[in-house]
Design an enzyme around this catalytic site. Structure first.
Site, PDB file in Angstrom:
ATOM      1  N   VAL A  62      20.838  23.024  46.435  1.00 13.39           N
ATOM      2  CA  VAL A  62      19.996  21.831  46.484  1.00 13.39           C
ATOM      3  C   VAL A  62      20.551  20.893  45.425  1.00 13.39           C
ATOM      4  O   VAL A  62      20.822  21.310  44.292  1.00 13.39           O
ATOM      5  CB  VAL A  62      18.508  22.169  46.239  1.00 13.39           C
ATOM      6  CG1 VAL A  62      18.297  22.926  44.938  1.00 13.39           C
ATOM      7  CG2 VAL A  62      17.666  20.896  46.254  1.00 13.39           C
ATOM      8  N   SER A  63      20.768  19.648  45.770  1.00 14.15           N
ATOM      9  CA  SER A  63      21.423  18.697  44.878  1.00 14.15           C
ATOM     10  C   SER A  63      20.626  18.458  43.607  1.00 14.15           C
ATOM     11  O   SER A  63      19.395  18.600  43.575  1.00 14.15           O
ATOM     12  CB  SER A  63      21.636  17.353  45.585  1.00 14.15           C
ATOM     13  OG  SER A  63      22.560  17.470  46.626  1.00 14.15           O
ATOM     14  N   ALA A  64      21.331  18.078  42.551  1.00  7.33           N
ATOM     15  CA  ALA A  64      20.679  17.668  41.307  1.00  7.33           C
ATOM     16  C   ALA A  64      19.759  16.482  41.592  1.00  7.33           C
ATOM     17  O   ALA A  64      20.022  15.662  42.479  1.00  7.33           O
ATOM     18  CB  ALA A  64      21.721  17.285  40.266  1.00  7.33           C
TER      19      ALA A  64
ATOM     20  N   ARG B 200       9.871  20.135  43.670  1.00  3.48           N
ATOM     21  CA  ARG B 200      11.207  20.723  43.855  1.00  3.48           C
ATOM     22  C   ARG B 200      11.170  22.243  43.785  1.00  3.48           C
ATOM     23  O   ARG B 200      11.967  22.921  44.461  1.00  3.48           O
ATOM     24  CB  ARG B 200      12.160  20.169  42.793  1.00  3.48           C
ATOM     25  CG  ARG B 200      13.643  20.471  43.050  1.00  3.48           C
ATOM     26  CD  ARG B 200      14.512  19.721  42.054  1.00  3.48           C
ATOM     27  NE  ARG B 200      15.936  19.819  42.365  1.00  3.48           N
ATOM     28  CZ  ARG B 200      16.837  20.327  41.536  1.00  3.48           C
ATOM     29  NH1 ARG B 200      16.463  20.789  40.352  1.00  3.48           N
ATOM     30  NH2 ARG B 200      18.115  20.356  41.882  1.00  3.48           N
TER      31      ARG B 200
END
Length: 222
Positions: free
Chosen positions: A62-64, A37
């Site tokens: 950016v999503s969790a 990530r």
């Protein structure tokens, strides 16, 4: 040493998601463990593996990690499917999805992004990762989908839409699944799961979520 530290942080982050029940299948666990990530953010690994949305510029995030896991599990992925991602963004969600499909036997992903700078950056990054799954990048208005490549077995939207995305419903294959957040940024939103039946669309509200708004042509990128 840095690579070992990075992998350790990633492993601990994923195992927390397993314990909390967000990760239920080996394909999703494998995918989250396989993709770094921190390579998709401007943050050091210590920040990159915090389970929260992270800014990537242009008013986007950016999503969790737990939300990426929820998406992948809800899509009921299997090998050989054709999938459409709306909102390429940083490319992290795309890479995790491709990794999960590779684990299941590979497939085909189309992804569309409206911001040209994000489109070029994520394309270069993801193409260099060598996935078996075929990935096609499109630059344009995700709300309209990619009609020339439809139908799709799975479609997911990585930003919220204020109205029903009729074009995406139309681009689903029979028994296909569509996943998208419905609502306005800053207000309550619902993650909607749609399954296309022979003569109808079956909708289910999964949970309350909070996403940035899907950008449309003419809207300013912050």
């Amino acid at each position: 040493m840095n690579e070992i530290r990075n992998l350790d942080l990633r492993t601990r982050a994923v195992e927390r998601l397993v314990r909390k029940g967000y990760v239920r299948t080996e394909a999703v666990r494998h995918a989250l463990l396989s993709v770094d990530r921190s390579a998709f953010t401007n943050f050091a690994p210590e920040r990159a593996y915090e389970d929260r949305p992270l800014p990537i510029g242009f008013g986007q995030t950016v999503s969790a990690m737990h939300m990426v896991a929820i998406y992948l599990e809800s899509l009921e992925l299997r090998g050989g499917i054709k999938l459409l991602e709306i909102g390429t963004g940083s490319g992290y969600h795309l890479a995790v999805t491709a990794s999960a499909l590779d684990f299941l036997g590979a497939g085909e992903i189309h992804t569309i992004e409206i911001n040209e700078m994000l489109y070029r950056k994520s394309k270069q990054l993801v193409e260099g990762m060598g996935f078996k799954t075929r990935i096609y990048f499109h630059l344009g208005d995700g709300f309209l989908g990619v009609a020339e490549s439809a139908p799709f077995d799975r479609i997911y939207v990585t930003a919220s839409v204020a109205e029903k995305p009729a074009h995406l419903y139309e681009q689903l294959s029979e028994e296909g699944i569509l996943l998208y957040p419905r609502g306005v940024q800053g207000e309550p939103q619902i993650l909607v799961k749609v399954r296309k039946a022979k003569t109808d669309y079956l909708e289910e509200g999964l949970m309350e979520v909070s996403f940035v708004q899907l950008r449309r042509p003419g809207e300013r990128f912050i």
